[in-house]
Each structure stands twice: as C-alpha cells, then as structure tokens.
Design a protein around this motif. Sequence first.
Motif, PDB file in Angstrom:
ATOM      1  N   VAL A 157       0.776   3.260  -1.981  1.00  0.00           N
ATOM      2  CA  VAL A 157       0.336   2.451  -0.833  1.00  0.00           C
ATOM      3  C   VAL A 157      -1.131   2.048  -1.019  1.00  0.00           C
ATOM      4  CG1 VAL A 157      -0.095   2.443   1.664  1.00  0.00           C
ATOM      5  CG2 VAL A 157       2.024   3.436   0.762  1.00  0.00           C
ATOM      6  N   LEU A 158      -1.971   3.005  -1.376  1.00  0.00           N
ATOM      7  CA  LEU A 158      -3.394   2.723  -1.573  1.00  0.00           C
ATOM      8  C   LEU A 158      -3.595   1.598  -2.591  1.00  0.00           C
ATOM      9  CD1 LEU A 158      -6.352   4.144  -0.978  1.00  0.00           C
ATOM     10  CD2 LEU A 158      -6.046   4.881  -3.339  1.00  0.00           C
ATOM     11  N   ASN A 159      -2.979   1.747  -3.749  1.00  0.00           N
ATOM     12  CA  ASN A 159      -3.137   0.741  -4.799  1.00  0.00           C
ATOM     13  C   ASN A 159      -2.488  -0.580  -4.426  1.00  0.00           C
ATOM     14  OD1 ASN A 159      -4.639   2.395  -6.494  1.00  0.00           O
ATOM     15  ND2 ASN A 159      -2.816   3.287  -7.408  1.00  0.00           N
ATOM     16  N   GLY A 160      -1.373  -0.518  -3.715  1.00  0.00           N
ATOM     17  CA  GLY A 160      -0.726  -1.748  -3.257  1.00  0.00           C
ATOM     18  C   GLY A 160      -1.599  -2.516  -2.281  1.00  0.00           C
ATOM     19  N   VAL A 161      -2.248  -1.794  -1.385  1.00  0.00           N
ATOM     20  CA  VAL A 161      -3.157  -2.450  -0.442  1.00  0.00           C
ATOM     21  C   VAL A 161      -4.340  -3.043  -1.197  1.00  0.00           C
ATOM     22  CG1 VAL A 161      -4.754  -2.088   1.484  1.00  0.00           C
ATOM     23  CG2 VAL A 161      -2.475  -1.067   1.547  1.00  0.00           C
ATOM     24  N   TYR A 162      -4.925  -2.258  -2.093  1.00  0.00           N
ATOM     25  CA  TYR A 162      -6.052  -2.768  -2.870  1.00  0.00           C
ATOM     26  C   TYR A 162      -5.687  -4.071  -3.582  1.00  0.00           C
ATOM     27  CZ  TYR A 162      -9.358   1.177  -2.595  1.00  0.00           C
ATOM     28  OH  TYR A 162     -10.269   2.105  -2.178  1.00  0.00           O
ATOM     29  N   ALA A 163      -4.555  -4.077  -4.249  1.00  0.00           N
ATOM     30  CA  ALA A 163      -4.164  -5.249  -5.040  1.00  0.00           C
ATOM     31  C   ALA A 163      -3.790  -6.438  -4.154  1.00  0.00           C
ATOM     32  CB  ALA A 163      -2.997  -4.895  -5.956  1.00  0.00           C
TER      33      ALA A 163
END
Length: 192
Positions: A157-163
């Motif tokens: 989720v964290l990386n998906g939001v960042y991207a």
Amino acid sequence: MARRTGEENRRNILTVATRLFYTRGIRAVGMDTVVKECGVGNATVYRQFPTKDALATAYVEGRADAWFARMREAAGEHEDPRAKLIAVFEVLATDCAGSSYRGCPMLNTNTEFPEGKHPAHLVAVTHKQQVRDWFCSLAVKAGAEDPDRIAEELLIVLNGVYATAAVLDGGTYGTRGVDMARRLIADACPGT
C-alpha cells in the motif's frame, strides 16, 4: 567572508544535490550542475564526494534516514501500535498532497539504477526492507496473527500510494492509502 568547514561544505553540497536529484532525477543532474548550484569549486565538491555515485548514495541515505526520523516521530505520538502504523500513512498522505511531491526517493532511485550492485540501489532496497521489518515489529506489538503478511501488505500500500500519487492526484491517493491501511490493520490486528 568566513570560509566554510569541510562539514559545512558537505552539508551544503548534499542539500543542493538533494533538491536537484529529487526534483530532476539523479541521472538527469550532472556534477557540473551541482558544482554551479553550490557556488563552490570542483575541488570542494569532489573532496567531499569523489564520484557522482558517492553523492547519489549519500542523497539516498539521507532521504532514508529522514523518512525514518519523521515516521518514528509521528508514530511516537501514539501508544497503540495500530495507531503508530496508521500515523505513517497519515504523514504519507500529507506528503503526497504537497505541490513539491515527486514520488518516493527510494522507488525513484530503484527506477534510475535498476542494477543490483549500484550503491544507491542497495541503499534503496535496504530501506524498503527496514520499513517492512518496522511494520512487522509494530504488527507483532499490535497482536497480528500473521505480522509478516500485514507488514508486506502495508508495504505494498505504501509503495502503491507513493507511485500512484506521483502520477495522479496525490491528495486523493494519499487519502485512499490511509483508508486502505486502516482496513488492513483493523482486519489483521483486531486488538484486545
């Protein structure tokens, strides 16, 4: 005008490089640009950072350390480990909504240096592993039945939001990330 110490020069160079690398990309910024923007000579820059790879690695290390400092500070405002986890995503949402947001420095670095041996790439990978491990330790404290799984899901989720926030509306996707994290944490860590 007083001369700067070596440490002051190092901080100045790293501050300038951080701004340039984050806004333009590491590969897009040459050392000549860093030298010019720092207002110092070549020798001063290369004395502190003998290669661009050394400067890029210091930049990524600095961003990783700053991330943990900010997130641990936000998490530290809460007693409940579930609230600590959610606090990370609330800070993330605020960051993504900012006008200067250009994505996650670790993900950006991994994209620019996909070679597994590049030192900046290795710092980015290590950082993501440390984030996952921190999430896992908080999940253990929150009583998660499968702390490894929730840590991995939260990292996704964290990386998906960042991207996604770097490409689309950061405010919207940051908020969606907080909502997703809350649901995942509630399901995995029901509390006592």
